[in-house]
Design a protein around this motif. Structure first.
Motif, PDB file in Angstrom:
ATOM      1  N   VAL A  68      24.605 -36.414  -7.091  1.00 56.84           N
ATOM      2  CA  VAL A  68      25.175 -35.298  -6.796  1.00 56.84           C
ATOM      3  C   VAL A  68      26.141 -35.060  -5.734  1.00 56.84           C
ATOM      4  N   VAL A  69      27.241 -34.431  -5.925  1.00 62.50           N
ATOM      5  CA  VAL A  69      28.405 -34.476  -5.046  1.00 62.50           C
ATOM      6  C   VAL A  69      28.288 -33.351  -3.924  1.00 62.50           C
ATOM      7  N   GLU A  70      28.193 -33.993  -2.491  1.00 58.39           N
ATOM      8  CA  GLU A  70      28.308 -33.160  -1.621  1.00 58.39           C
ATOM      9  C   GLU A  70      29.371 -31.842  -1.523  1.00 58.39           C
ATOM     10  N   LYS A  71      28.994 -30.865  -0.779  1.00 62.20           N
ATOM     11  CA  LYS A  71      30.088 -29.941  -0.611  1.00 62.20           C
ATOM     12  C   LYS A  71      30.663 -30.050   0.701  1.00 62.20           C
ATOM     13  N   ASN A  72      30.135 -31.074   1.716  1.00 61.61           N
ATOM     14  CA  ASN A  72      30.888 -31.175   2.755  1.00 61.61           C
ATOM     15  C   ASN A  72      30.671 -29.945   3.829  1.00 61.61           C
ATOM     16  N   GLU A  73      29.705 -29.309   3.984  1.00 59.21           N
ATOM     17  CA  GLU A  73      29.435 -28.197   4.588  1.00 59.21           C
ATOM     18  C   GLU A  73      29.592 -28.407   6.082  1.00 59.21           C
ATOM     19  N   LYS A  74      29.333 -29.780   6.552  1.00 63.50           N
ATOM     20  CA  LYS A  74      29.320 -29.970   7.775  1.00 63.50           C
ATOM     21  C   LYS A  74      30.567 -30.361   8.275  1.00 63.50           C
ATOM     22  N   TYR A  75      31.764 -30.211   7.646  1.00 60.00           N
ATOM     23  CA  TYR A  75      33.087 -30.502   8.097  1.00 60.00           C
ATOM     24  C   TYR A  75      33.888 -29.283   8.136  1.00 60.00           C
ATOM     25  N   ASN A  76      34.872 -29.281   9.232  1.00 59.19           N
ATOM     26  CA  ASN A  76      35.832 -28.257   9.311  1.00 59.19           C
ATOM     27  C   ASN A  76      36.544 -28.037   8.118  1.00 59.19           C
ATOM     28  N   PRO A  77      36.458 -26.562   7.723  1.00 59.08           N
ATOM     29  CA  PRO A  77      36.886 -26.372   6.282  1.00 59.08           C
ATOM     30  C   PRO A  77      38.596 -26.674   5.839  1.00 59.08           C
ATOM     31  N   ASP A  78      39.133 -26.694   7.140  1.00 59.69           N
ATOM     32  CA  ASP A  78      40.626 -27.140   7.092  1.00 59.69           C
ATOM     33  C   ASP A  78      40.942 -28.509   6.396  1.00 59.69           C
ATOM     34  N   PHE A  79      39.767 -29.155   6.794  1.00 61.63           N
ATOM     35  CA  PHE A  79      39.864 -30.793   6.115  1.00 61.63           C
ATOM     36  C   PHE A  79      39.610 -30.886   4.582  1.00 61.63           C
ATOM     37  N   LEU A  80      39.311 -29.757   4.018  1.00 58.13           N
ATOM     38  CA  LEU A  80      38.457 -29.892   2.592  1.00 58.13           C
ATOM     39  C   LEU A  80      39.660 -29.576   1.898  1.00 58.13           C
ATOM     40  N   LEU A  81      39.864 -30.230   0.546  1.00 57.98           N
ATOM     41  CA  LEU A  81      40.874 -29.749  -0.224  1.00 57.98           C
ATOM     42  C   LEU A  81      40.599 -28.230  -0.946  1.00 57.98           C
ATOM     43  N   PRO A  82      41.742 -27.550  -0.853  1.00 59.46           N
ATOM     44  CA  PRO A  82      41.523 -26.010  -1.288  1.00 59.46           C
ATOM     45  C   PRO A  82      40.980 -25.889  -2.551  1.00 59.46           C
ATOM     46  N   ASP A  83      39.904 -25.201  -2.872  1.00 58.87           N
ATOM     47  CA  ASP A  83      39.221 -24.758  -3.925  1.00 58.87           C
ATOM     48  C   ASP A  83      38.321 -26.191  -4.495  1.00 58.87           C
ATOM     49  N   TYR A  84      38.308 -27.397  -3.701  1.00 59.84           N
ATOM     50  CA  TYR A  84      37.434 -28.223  -3.964  1.00 59.84           C
ATOM     51  C   TYR A  84      36.743 -28.965  -2.758  1.00 59.84           C
ATOM     52  N   PRO A  85      35.718 -28.066  -2.348  1.00 55.65           N
ATOM     53  CA  PRO A  85      34.757 -28.501  -1.115  1.00 55.65           C
ATOM     54  C   PRO A  85      34.209 -29.769  -1.266  1.00 55.65           C
ATOM     55  N   GLU A  86      34.131 -30.198  -2.413  1.00 52.07           N
ATOM     56  CA  GLU A  86      33.697 -31.738  -2.717  1.00 52.07           C
ATOM     57  C   GLU A  86      34.418 -33.060  -2.045  1.00 52.07           C
ATOM     58  N   ILE A  87      35.911 -32.454  -1.898  1.00 56.29           N
ATOM     59  CA  ILE A  87      36.996 -33.367  -1.577  1.00 56.29           C
ATOM     60  C   ILE A  87      37.272 -33.322   0.138  1.00 56.29           C
ATOM     61  N   ARG A 284      37.793 -38.465   0.095  1.00 55.86           N
ATOM     62  CA  ARG A 284      36.617 -38.885   0.242  1.00 55.86           C
ATOM     63  C   ARG A 284      35.393 -38.158  -0.575  1.00 55.86           C
ATOM     64  N   LEU A 285      34.791 -38.428  -1.414  1.00 54.53           N
ATOM     65  CA  LEU A 285      33.725 -37.546  -2.069  1.00 54.53           C
ATOM     66  C   LEU A 285      32.408 -38.512  -1.751  1.00 54.53           C
ATOM     67  N   THR A 286      31.558 -37.735  -1.662  1.00 50.10           N
ATOM     68  CA  THR A 286      30.055 -38.509  -1.122  1.00 50.10           C
ATOM     69  C   THR A 286      29.144 -38.049  -1.891  1.00 50.10           C
ATOM     70  N   MET A 287      28.082 -38.785  -2.429  1.00 51.18           N
ATOM     71  CA  MET A 287      26.980 -38.455  -3.370  1.00 51.18           C
ATOM     72  C   MET A 287      25.531 -38.686  -2.681  1.00 51.18           C
ATOM     73  N   ASN A 288      24.679 -37.651  -3.306  1.00 55.33           N
ATOM     74  CA  ASN A 288      23.450 -37.678  -2.776  1.00 55.33           C
ATOM     75  C   ASN A 288      22.429 -38.168  -4.172  1.00 55.33           C
ATOM     76  N   GLY A 289      21.351 -38.557  -3.743  1.00 56.27           N
ATOM     77  CA  GLY A 289      20.514 -39.082  -4.885  1.00 56.27           C
ATOM     78  C   GLY A 289      19.245 -39.767  -4.503  1.00 56.27           C
ATOM     79  N   GLU A 290      18.869 -40.840  -5.358  1.00 58.08           N
ATOM     80  CA  GLU A 290      17.585 -41.612  -5.115  1.00 58.08           C
ATOM     81  C   GLU A 290      17.643 -42.187  -3.852  1.00 58.08           C
ATOM     82  N   GLN A 291      16.693 -42.312  -2.863  1.00 58.98           N
ATOM     83  CA  GLN A 291      16.792 -42.933  -1.600  1.00 58.98           C
ATOM     84  C   GLN A 291      16.017 -44.605  -1.882  1.00 58.98           C
ATOM     85  N   ILE A 292      16.512 -45.262  -0.876  1.00 57.25           N
ATOM     86  CA  ILE A 292      15.868 -46.614  -0.806  1.00 57.25           C
ATOM     87  C   ILE A 292      14.315 -46.347  -0.818  1.00 57.25           C
TER      88      ILE A 292
END
Ligand SMILES: [Fe+2]
Length: 301
Positions: A68-87, A284-292
């Motif tokens: 599941v691709v993260e929406k990068n909520e913890k980052y400054n929105p200026d660092f996200l690609l406009p219209d693509y919070p996943e990036i 950078r795109l980051t995924m969430n999912g099954e843990q160790i």
């Protein structure tokens, strides 16, 4: 071999797989299935070159094959690609005097780590996509913790299998403050939100069920079953074993390169470049999912 005649291993141990002659803009069910299988067979790193033409949407669709691709909520929105919070943009990009990408200057010393082991759930992996690369420097190192574990002596495996380690963001922050005194201490609020977490020192991957050394030294405050001196010696021994040439490689980036890694069985380390001379831009795109397996034991020690 996951894709006949079109892949090669990136280390002599078989960790890391480069897939050739593949266009991520033109996937079908079969190639999607092959990619996912190849990711797990690779020991946790795939390299795919020549993808300059990908659209942001295609990049997001690719990453979504693995979690599941993260929406990068913890980052400054200026660092996200406009219209693509996943990036999340990483690098030197500036517009009108404002940073438009997350800029972290890398140390000369390789800081090997697996992302956010002090967080639960931990992101399962990320992909990095290169848009602009410096002519020298800025390589990213990768190491395969499953292949490194398999090559340990039976005695050492037996010794480390039952051990547990405390991973702490505060420990990492204090370590980074030793070389960067301008870095502030963690706030009490952040410490409370990210308490230390106990994890096994040997991780079982939830999909492949392979075991890996799971020892991000810079995040580990202590090993529960050992005194400090013993713990540091063991962690150093494991790191120097796991980053031997047969388990590790450096990727020198070219525009259009894409590398995908699995935090549950690999480590990585950035390397520096001259940012007065060169520009760098990565997505950078980051995924969430099954843990160790065994990663749920939280404590507030
Ligand atoms: Fe990282």
């Amino acid at each position: 071999m996951p894709i006949a005649n079109s892949c090669s291993y990136l280390t002599s141990s078989g960790f890391g797989l480069e897939l050739n002659d593949l266009d991520l803009a033109d996937l079908n069910d079969q190639t999607r299935d092959i990619l996912v299988k190849a990711f797990y067979q690779s020991g946790g790193v795939l390299l795919i070159r020549n993808q300059q033409h990908l659209t942001p949407k295609q990049l997001c669709d690719f990453a979504a094959l693995f979690g599941v691709v993260e929406k990068n909520e913890k980052y400054n929105p200026d660092f996200l690609l406009p219209d693509y919070p996943e990036i999340l943009r990483l690098g030197t990009l500036m517009e009108e005097g404002k940073r438009k990408a997350l800029w972290i200057k890398s140390d000369e010393e390789l800081l090997w780590h697996s992302d956010d082991t002090f967080r639960h759930p931990q992101p399962i992996g990320s992909c990095l996509y290169c848009l602009t690369a410096p002519k020298e420097g800025a390589a990213t190192w990768y190491a395969g913790m499953n292949h490194a574990y398999d090559a340990l002596s039976d005695d050492l495996k037996k010794r480390i299998n039952p051990l547990t380690a405390v991973h702490s963001y505060d420990h990492l922050n204090e370590l980074l403050r030793q070389t960067n005194p301008h870095r502030p201490p963690l706030s009490e609020e952040l410490k409370a939100n990210l308490p230390p977490i106990t994890r096994p020192l040997v991780a079982e991957h939830p999909v492949t069920h392979n075991k890996s050394i799971y020892a991000t030294n810079i995040h580990i405050e202590r090993i529960n079953e050992m005194d400090d001196k013993q713990a540091r010696e063991l962690l150093e021994e494991l790191l120097s074993h796991a980053t031997k040439p047969e388990f590790a490689f450096a990727h020198a980036w070219q525009p259009g390169d894409l590398v995908l890694w699995d935090n549950r069985c690999t480590m990585h380390a950035p390397s520096p470049f001259d940012d007065n001379k060169y520009e760098r831009l990565m997505y950078r795109l980051t995924m969430n999912g099954e843990q160790i397996v065994g990663a749920v034991a939280l404590n507030t020690a």
